[in-house]
Design an enzyme around this catalytic site. Structure first.
Site, short mmCIF file in Angstrom:
data_model
loop_
_atom_site.label_atom_id
_atom_site.label_comp_id
_atom_site.label_asym_id
_atom_site.label_seq_id
_atom_site.Cartn_x
_atom_site.Cartn_y
_atom_site.Cartn_z
N CYS A 120 0.83 -1.19 0.00
CA CYS A 120 0.00 0.00 0.00
C CYS A 120 0.88 1.26 0.00
O CYS A 120 1.51 1.56 -1.00
CB CYS A 120 -0.98 -0.04 1.17
SG CYS A 120 -2.40 1.05 0.97
N HIS A 137 -3.41 -5.81 1.20
CA HIS A 137 -2.75 -6.03 2.49
C HIS A 137 -2.73 -7.52 2.87
O HIS A 137 -3.68 -8.02 3.48
CB HIS A 137 -3.50 -5.26 3.59
CG HIS A 137 -3.31 -3.79 3.54
ND1 HIS A 137 -2.31 -3.13 4.24
CD2 HIS A 137 -3.99 -2.83 2.86
CE1 HIS A 137 -2.40 -1.83 4.00
NE2 HIS A 137 -3.40 -1.62 3.17
N GLU A 173 -1.00 -8.90 5.23
CA GLU A 173 -0.89 -9.04 6.68
C GLU A 173 -2.25 -8.97 7.37
O GLU A 173 -2.38 -9.36 8.54
CB GLU A 173 0.05 -7.98 7.25
CG GLU A 173 -0.52 -6.57 7.42
CD GLU A 173 -0.64 -5.77 6.14
OE1 GLU A 173 -1.05 -4.58 6.21
OE2 GLU A 173 -0.32 -6.31 5.04
#
Length: 216
Positions: free
Chosen positions: A86, A194, A196
């Site tokens: 990002c 994302h 994670e």
């Protein structure tokens, strides 16, 4: 050692630290932007998401000049693995470590949702645990995620298999639905989604786990 950078305005460094330390059991450390060197045992640098320096001027444009980025650029040029997510992706393009640029989303709206993605290339460390053509889901959350590159750059990227991820449906107007790219040497990877945030069932899915694990 996974070195996770932190700038003023970064907000995903703890998510990434949790994913690597608690889920994957890897040694990881958060590195402040004013540091001038990476930990000696660094095997992976992660530039996480957020709004570095408030995204003033342009997303990633100020963070590119932070002291730690000189060490990251040297690390990458020596073949070290670098992952930018990002805002980290934006910083990598601003730094010249990745081709192209990220501009304002089509429609000028911030987008936050679960997004389907197609794995385009697995000839790299970042996506080697997936199958080419596989469709995965990862969260996205960005306002400046529309990828752009000029015609010559895009053609070169195609020839070198540098386009690694594409949106199944284009949420932000990215050129050719591009969601993630790597450099020609395939040791630097940037993506808007994302991984994670999708590493355990409690979060809704685990499609991001294989990506993070493959870099250890």
């Amino acid at each position: 050692m996974v070195a996770i950078l932190q700038f003023p305005g970064t907000n995903c460094e703890r998510d990434m630290h949790y994913a690597y330390s608690n889920i994957l059991g890897a040694e990881s450390v958060i590195v402040w932007h004013q540091e001038k060197a990476l930990p000696a045992s660094t095997s992976l640098v992660v530039i996480p998401g957020g709004f570095s320096y408030g995204d003033y001027l342009r997303s990633g444009a100020i963070a590119r000049f932070a002291p730690i980025m000189q060490a990251v650029m040297a690390y990458a040029k020596n073949g070290g693995l670098v992952l930018g997510i990002c805002n980290g992706f934006q910083i990598l393009t601003e730094s010249g470590l990745l081709p192209g640029a990220l501009k304002r989303n089509q429609g000028l709206c911030f987008i936050s949702k679960l997004q389907k993605l197609e794995v385009v290339s697995t000839d790299n460390r970042f996506l080697s645990s997936y199958q080419t053509g596989a469709v995965i889901s990862l969260p996205i959350a960005h306002a400046d995620g529309s990828y752009y590159a000029d015609t010559d750059t895009l053609q070169s990227m195609k020839e070198n298999n540098q386009i690694l991820l594409q949106y199944v449906d284009n949420p932000n107007g990215s050129l050719e639905c591009i969601a993630g790219v790597c450099n020609q040497e395939k040791n630097v990877f940037g993506l808007m989604p994302h991984p994670e945030r999708f590493v355990e069932p409690l979060l809704g899915g685990t499609d991001g786990l294989a990506m993070l694990r493959s870099l250890l």
